[in-house]
Design a protein around this motif. Structure first.
Motif, PDB file in Angstrom:
ATOM      1  N   THR A   3     -30.082  25.867  -4.003  1.00  0.00           N
ATOM      2  CA  THR A   3     -29.979  25.373  -2.648  1.00  0.00           C
ATOM      3  C   THR A   3     -28.657  24.953  -2.592  1.00  0.00           C
ATOM      4  O   THR A   3     -27.956  24.024  -3.168  1.00  0.00           O
ATOM      5  CB  THR A   3     -30.896  24.250  -2.621  1.00  0.00           C
ATOM      6  OG1 THR A   3     -32.468  24.722  -2.964  1.00  0.00           O
ATOM      7  CG2 THR A   3     -30.938  23.581  -1.371  1.00  0.00           C
ATOM      8  N   SER A  63     -37.002  14.853   6.840  1.00  0.00           N
ATOM      9  CA  SER A  63     -38.304  14.329   6.542  1.00  0.00           C
ATOM     10  C   SER A  63     -39.145  15.362   5.881  1.00  0.00           C
ATOM     11  O   SER A  63     -39.992  15.159   5.162  1.00  0.00           O
ATOM     12  CB  SER A  63     -39.076  13.715   7.691  1.00  0.00           C
ATOM     13  OG  SER A  63     -39.395  14.629   8.586  1.00  0.00           O
ATOM     14  N   SER A  64     -38.748  16.705   6.388  1.00  0.00           N
ATOM     15  CA  SER A  64     -39.747  17.869   5.795  1.00  0.00           C
ATOM     16  C   SER A  64     -38.932  18.892   4.925  1.00  0.00           C
ATOM     17  O   SER A  64     -39.497  19.841   4.379  1.00  0.00           O
ATOM     18  CB  SER A  64     -40.219  18.620   6.959  1.00  0.00           C
ATOM     19  OG  SER A  64     -39.332  19.292   7.825  1.00  0.00           O
ATOM     20  N   ILE A  65     -37.870  18.508   4.601  1.00  0.00           N
ATOM     21  CA  ILE A  65     -36.888  19.570   3.682  1.00  0.00           C
ATOM     22  C   ILE A  65     -37.504  19.569   2.496  1.00  0.00           C
ATOM     23  O   ILE A  65     -37.476  20.759   1.945  1.00  0.00           O
ATOM     24  CB  ILE A  65     -35.432  18.825   3.539  1.00  0.00           C
ATOM     25  CG1 ILE A  65     -34.584  20.014   2.861  1.00  0.00           C
ATOM     26  CG2 ILE A  65     -35.267  17.641   2.776  1.00  0.00           C
ATOM     27  CD1 ILE A  65     -34.585  21.124   3.975  1.00  0.00           C
ATOM     28  N   GLU A  66     -38.372  18.754   1.671  1.00  0.00           N
ATOM     29  CA  GLU A  66     -38.839  19.057   0.631  1.00  0.00           C
ATOM     30  C   GLU A  66     -39.849  19.976   0.602  1.00  0.00           C
ATOM     31  O   GLU A  66     -40.180  20.919  -0.240  1.00  0.00           O
ATOM     32  CB  GLU A  66     -39.360  17.697  -0.111  1.00  0.00           C
ATOM     33  CG  GLU A  66     -38.368  16.719  -0.568  1.00  0.00           C
ATOM     34  CD  GLU A  66     -37.749  16.856  -1.908  1.00  0.00           C
ATOM     35  OE1 GLU A  66     -38.066  18.046  -2.448  1.00  0.00           O
ATOM     36  OE2 GLU A  66     -37.000  16.142  -2.121  1.00  0.00           O
ATOM     37  N   GLN A  67     -40.771  19.915   1.739  1.00  0.00           N
ATOM     38  CA  GLN A  67     -41.992  20.763   1.854  1.00  0.00           C
ATOM     39  C   GLN A  67     -41.258  22.154   2.213  1.00  0.00           C
ATOM     40  O   GLN A  67     -41.868  23.113   1.789  1.00  0.00           O
ATOM     41  CB  GLN A  67     -42.782  20.361   2.978  1.00  0.00           C
ATOM     42  CG  GLN A  67     -43.672  19.188   2.872  1.00  0.00           C
ATOM     43  CD  GLN A  67     -42.756  17.812   3.199  1.00  0.00           C
ATOM     44  OE1 GLN A  67     -41.689  17.742   2.982  1.00  0.00           O
ATOM     45  NE2 GLN A  67     -43.353  16.661   3.499  1.00  0.00           N
ATOM     46  N   LEU A  69     -38.592  23.430   1.160  1.00  0.00           N
ATOM     47  CA  LEU A  69     -38.029  24.323   0.104  1.00  0.00           C
ATOM     48  C   LEU A  69     -39.074  24.600  -0.840  1.00  0.00           C
ATOM     49  O   LEU A  69     -39.035  25.721  -1.525  1.00  0.00           O
ATOM     50  CB  LEU A  69     -37.086  23.131  -0.671  1.00  0.00           C
ATOM     51  CG  LEU A  69     -35.799  22.780  -0.064  1.00  0.00           C
ATOM     52  CD1 LEU A  69     -35.064  21.861  -0.629  1.00  0.00           C
ATOM     53  CD2 LEU A  69     -34.910  24.009   0.303  1.00  0.00           C
ATOM     54  N   ALA A  70     -40.127  23.844  -0.794  1.00  0.00           N
ATOM     55  CA  ALA A  70     -41.141  23.936  -1.935  1.00  0.00           C
ATOM     56  C   ALA A  70     -42.093  25.425  -1.301  1.00  0.00           C
ATOM     57  O   ALA A  70     -42.377  26.188  -2.292  1.00  0.00           O
ATOM     58  CB  ALA A  70     -42.201  22.757  -1.927  1.00  0.00           C
ATOM     59  N   ARG A  73     -39.941  28.297  -2.562  1.00  0.00           N
ATOM     60  CA  ARG A  73     -39.928  28.587  -3.849  1.00  0.00           C
ATOM     61  C   ARG A  73     -41.306  29.478  -4.033  1.00  0.00           C
ATOM     62  O   ARG A  73     -41.231  30.382  -4.830  1.00  0.00           O
ATOM     63  CB  ARG A  73     -39.812  27.442  -4.644  1.00  0.00           C
ATOM     64  CG  ARG A  73     -38.480  26.675  -4.843  1.00  0.00           C
ATOM     65  CD  ARG A  73     -38.559  25.531  -5.902  1.00  0.00           C
ATOM     66  NE  ARG A  73     -39.040  24.418  -5.292  1.00  0.00           N
ATOM     67  CZ  ARG A  73     -38.575  23.367  -4.828  1.00  0.00           C
ATOM     68  NH1 ARG A  73     -37.150  23.753  -4.357  1.00  0.00           N
ATOM     69  NH2 ARG A  73     -38.953  22.430  -4.202  1.00  0.00           N
ATOM     70  N   ALA A  94     -30.813  12.905   2.648  1.00  0.00           N
ATOM     71  CA  ALA A  94     -32.078  13.310   2.135  1.00  0.00           C
ATOM     72  C   ALA A  94     -31.694  14.967   2.036  1.00  0.00           C
ATOM     73  O   ALA A  94     -32.048  15.538   1.109  1.00  0.00           O
ATOM     74  CB  ALA A  94     -33.171  13.144   2.916  1.00  0.00           C
ATOM     75  N   ARG A  97     -29.298  15.536  -1.034  1.00  0.00           N
ATOM     76  CA  ARG A  97     -29.940  15.142  -2.138  1.00  0.00           C
ATOM     77  C   ARG A  97     -30.663  16.456  -2.854  1.00  0.00           C
ATOM     78  O   ARG A  97     -30.811  16.556  -3.993  1.00  0.00           O
ATOM     79  CB  ARG A  97     -30.604  13.894  -2.271  1.00  0.00           C
ATOM     80  CG  ARG A  97     -29.805  12.587  -2.264  1.00  0.00           C
ATOM     81  CD  ARG A  97     -30.747  11.445  -2.580  1.00  0.00           C
ATOM     82  NE  ARG A  97     -31.898  11.121  -1.443  1.00  0.00           N
ATOM     83  CZ  ARG A  97     -31.564  10.455  -0.707  1.00  0.00           C
ATOM     84  NH1 ARG A  97     -30.454   9.804  -0.388  1.00  0.00           N
ATOM     85  NH2 ARG A  97     -32.447  10.241   0.410  1.00  0.00           N
ATOM     86  N   VAL A  98     -31.215  17.102  -1.937  1.00  0.00           N
ATOM     87  CA  VAL A  98     -32.059  18.435  -2.517  1.00  0.00           C
ATOM     88  C   VAL A  98     -31.009  19.627  -2.776  1.00  0.00           C
ATOM     89  O   VAL A  98     -31.623  20.586  -3.283  1.00  0.00           O
ATOM     90  CB  VAL A  98     -32.854  18.705  -1.502  1.00  0.00           C
ATOM     91  CG1 VAL A  98     -34.096  17.535  -1.026  1.00  0.00           C
ATOM     92  CG2 VAL A  98     -32.365  19.502  -0.095  1.00  0.00           C
TER      93      VAL A  98
END
Length: 214
Positions: A3, A63-67, A69-70, A73, A94, A97-98
């Motif tokens: 990333t 707020s949704s970046i983790e989802q 990226l998941a 993947r 945020a 950080r990812v």
């Protein structure tokens, strides 16, 4: 999935242009997810003019970046490129950080150079590796060498300089990148390919060092 976040505090630095061109250049050899997290939605507007299916473009809030990226993947993407807001908006940290690496575009001008201190401060606060790339640089201008020297005091600088060329704006207007549609031999395409190759090698080396230290 690697990333890369493209971020700078200074508006007008060509951040979205760099994001698009990195994603398209990388797409020649891998599956790329291009994430538009900039409220101006420049990347999304470019994608709306584009007839080619890759790279896949997704809008995302911090707020949704983790989802996002998941999901990337899970879909087998090799690389995610995040076009961040051009300032420290709520949630910008945020997004950084990812990332595995933060690319900071900078024009060789006094306002841009002055703004890099704030960009670097936020990048360092996340603890993520970062590097600079000179963008929209005039040909054979002494300011370019001076900017490289000044930026080098703050962090790594790409040896490949992205020039101030109309080809970039023309390509984006048509939903393309300079490495596409018969432009692969142009100076602009060579710049983008050269920058991507340098950045990819750098990020892979950083990841190897992290794995060795673990």
């Amino acid at each position: 999935m690697l990333t890369i976040a493209v971020f700078t505090q200074k508006g007008g630095s060509g951040k979205s242009t760099v994001s698009v061109h990195l994603a398209v250049a990388a797409g020649a050899s891998m599956k790329v997810l291009l994430i538009d997290a900039d409220p101006q939605a420049t990347v999304a507007k470019w994608a709306a003019e584009r007839s080619l299916p890759a790279p896949f473009v997704a809008r995302a809030e911090p707020s949704s970046i983790e989802q996002v990226l998941a999901a990337g993947r899970a879909e087998g993407f090799d690389l995610a490129v995040i076009d961040c807001p051009p300032h420290v908006a709520a949630g910008t940290a945020a997004l950084l950080r990812v990332a595995d690496h933060i690319s900071i575009p900078c024009q060789p001008t006094m306002p841009d150079m002055s703004a890099t201190a704030r960009s670097v401060a936020l990048a360092r606060a996340t603890g993520k590796p970062f590097s600079f790339v000179l963008n929209r640089a005039p040909a054979r201008a002494p300011e370019v060498a001076q900017a490289v020297e000044a930026l080098s005091a703050g962090g790594p600088v790409s040896p490949v300089v992205i020039g101030d060329r109309r080809a970039y704006a023309r390509a984006l207007t048509n939903g393309l990148a300079v490495t596409e549609a018969g432009r692969a031999s142009s100076k602009a395409a060579q710049e983008i390919s050269g920058y991507w190759n340098w950045l990819y090698d750098k990020v892979r080396n950083e990841q190897w060092q992290i794995q060795q230290a673990a």
